[in-house]
Enzyme design. Sequence first.
Site, PDB file in Angstrom:
ATOM      1  N   SER A  73       0.710  -1.099  -0.085  1.00  0.00           N
ATOM      2  CA  SER A  73      -0.064  -0.059  -0.094  1.00  0.00           C
ATOM      3  C   SER A  73       0.797   1.346  -0.103  1.00  0.00           C
ATOM      4  CB  SER A  73      -0.932   0.137   1.223  1.00  0.00           C
ATOM      5  OG  SER A  73      -1.669  -1.176   1.314  1.00  0.00           O
TER       6      SER A  73
HETATM    7  C1  LIG Z   1      -3.278  -4.412  -0.358  1.00  0.00           C
HETATM    8  S1  LIG Z   1      -2.446  -5.805  -0.079  1.00  0.00           S
HETATM    9  C2  LIG Z   1      -1.953  -5.783   1.363  1.00  0.00           C
HETATM   10  C3  LIG Z   1      -0.578  -5.161   1.812  1.00  0.00           C
HETATM   11  C4  LIG Z   1       0.325  -5.474   2.895  1.00  0.00           C
HETATM   12  N1  LIG Z   1      -0.414  -5.269   4.454  1.00  0.00           N
HETATM   13  C5  LIG Z   1       1.718  -4.899   2.754  1.00  0.00           C
HETATM   14  O1  LIG Z   1       2.011  -4.480   3.818  1.00  0.00           O
HETATM   15  O2  LIG Z   1       1.998  -5.297   1.868  1.00  0.00           O
HETATM   16  C6  LIG Z   1      -3.912  -6.789   0.194  1.00  0.00           C
HETATM   17  C7  LIG Z   1      -3.630  -8.380   0.686  1.00  0.00           C
HETATM   18  O3  LIG Z   1      -4.747  -8.792   1.047  1.00  0.00           O
HETATM   19  C8  LIG Z   1      -4.982 -10.139   0.474  1.00  0.00           C
HETATM   20  N2  LIG Z   1      -6.232 -10.539   0.512  1.00  0.00           N
HETATM   21  C9  LIG Z   1      -7.237 -10.234  -0.037  1.00  0.00           C
HETATM   22  N3  LIG Z   1      -8.397 -11.068   0.532  1.00  0.00           N
HETATM   23  C10 LIG Z   1      -7.994 -11.729   1.808  1.00  0.00           C
HETATM   24  C11 LIG Z   1      -8.607 -12.210   2.696  1.00  0.00           C
HETATM   25  N4  LIG Z   1      -9.699 -12.395   2.675  1.00  0.00           N
HETATM   26  N5  LIG Z   1      -7.770 -12.927   3.833  1.00  0.00           N
HETATM   27  C12 LIG Z   1      -6.595 -12.542   3.763  1.00  0.00           C
HETATM   28  N6  LIG Z   1      -5.856 -11.892   2.549  1.00  0.00           N
HETATM   29  C13 LIG Z   1      -6.549 -11.528   1.897  1.00  0.00           C
HETATM   30  C14 LIG Z   1      -4.527  -9.974  -0.847  1.00  0.00           C
HETATM   31  O4  LIG Z   1      -4.047 -11.070  -1.494  1.00  0.00           O
HETATM   32  C15 LIG Z   1      -3.233  -9.000  -0.745  1.00  0.00           C
HETATM   33  O5  LIG Z   1      -2.279  -9.603  -0.710  1.00  0.00           O
END
Ligand SMILES: C[S@@+](CC[C@H](N)C(=O)[O-])C[C@H]1O[C@@H](n2cnc3c(N)ncnc32)[C@H](O)[C@@H]1O
Length: 409
Positions: A73
Amino acid sequence: MEADPMTANHLRTSMVTRLRDWDGGALPPSVDAAMRAVPREAFLPGTPLADAYGSSPVVTHRDDNGIATSSASAPGIVAAMLAQLDVRPGHRILEIGAGTGYNAALLAHLTGPGGQVTTVELDHGVAAEAEQALATTGYGHVTVIPGDGEYGHRPNAPYDRIIVTVGAWELPAAWADQLAPAGLLVVPFRMRGLTRSVTFEHTAGTWRSRSMHECGFMPIRGAGAVAERNIPLADTGLTIRIDDGQPADADALRRALSSGPAQSWTGIEVTVTGELDFWLAGLDGFFRLLAGNDAVQRSGIVPPAFNWGAMGLLTGDSFAYLTRRPGRPGHSELGACGYGPEREQLISTYTDRIRAFNRSQAGRLQVEVHPLTGAPLPGTLMQIDKRNSRVIVLTEGEVGREALGAMAV
Ligand SMILES: C[S@@+](CC[C@H](N)C(=O)[O-])C[C@H]1O[C@@H](n2cnc3c(N)ncnc32)[C@H](O)[C@@H]1O
């Protein structure tokens, strides 16, 4: 090739300096220190250093249609959400959406050796990459769990803090069950297509907001997924985006364009639209109109106020949306433009709502998430019945509530 640490250190310092003026306030010293300490570039292998330390998110994975499914992000929202989360040394923390692992490392830095960080990631490949990056940067004590964050991670509960880094449509029961008493949840929460990073407390079965911060996040996948509907209007390049599953007839809305526009100006001049979108989202038929410059030219429509998603209202065969034109220096005058047989009525509803917003001097918005049982509350800005919960948006200003009562469509 290994990143040049001198350059990375320099870029990291500049990033934190830029963030210090975040949102007009100071970056909390603990967040400032964490962002100086964690090498963001190590979580973004293969990304040019300038991009890793830029102000934008860095997409790391896409699906077969090219839609982003994982990213680091943008530093600004990472810092803002960590400030909202208020981590203290020794806290037990759950993160949903490990992504690159960068935020989990920041959390580990904030909670220190006496605390514990568990991060859940739906995509097993992404989880493995995050685990690897955490290990090589000295944060191997973070627990990375491949799985669906909808269910949290019970074995390490209770958590003093839960942070969700993906756009959630509901707040699942597991997050309430696994949050410690007096704990905080920070989550990008989707309300009729508007997303805010909300800090929630949970008491007696109800979530109540403490703070909100504007943001945009990719939608959650897995059991809690609720897709946004993107409805293209044939060959115009215009897209109608609806969050809550209300019906829309793309052909009828495409035909509406042949009516030509009706326009109305309010005389209300603003520098920013603030929370106007929440006022509009409380009306039936709320949608967002996506109209890039090409689409505006191709369709010949009056340009919407924002081409990335101007707030609009639709009926079966007509639609209206927000427009603006230059006002006194630094200001824009707000107005509405409509197409289709009901365009005059729609723009009148729309501009009345802008005027009510302007009169209300609405205080801070508050969000509550209640169980679906119980009668709806009259006089609130917005109520959304979701699959398992009722979301209520309130203003602190009673004036606003009275105005709203009189203006429901
Ligand atoms: C914007 S990214 C997160 C950024 C992260 N916190 C970082 O520091 O890089 C969103 C993440 O949420 C994951 N995601 C989506 N739905 C999810 C779920 N139901 N449970 C866990 N992870 C999920 C996606 O695969 C993705 O890797």
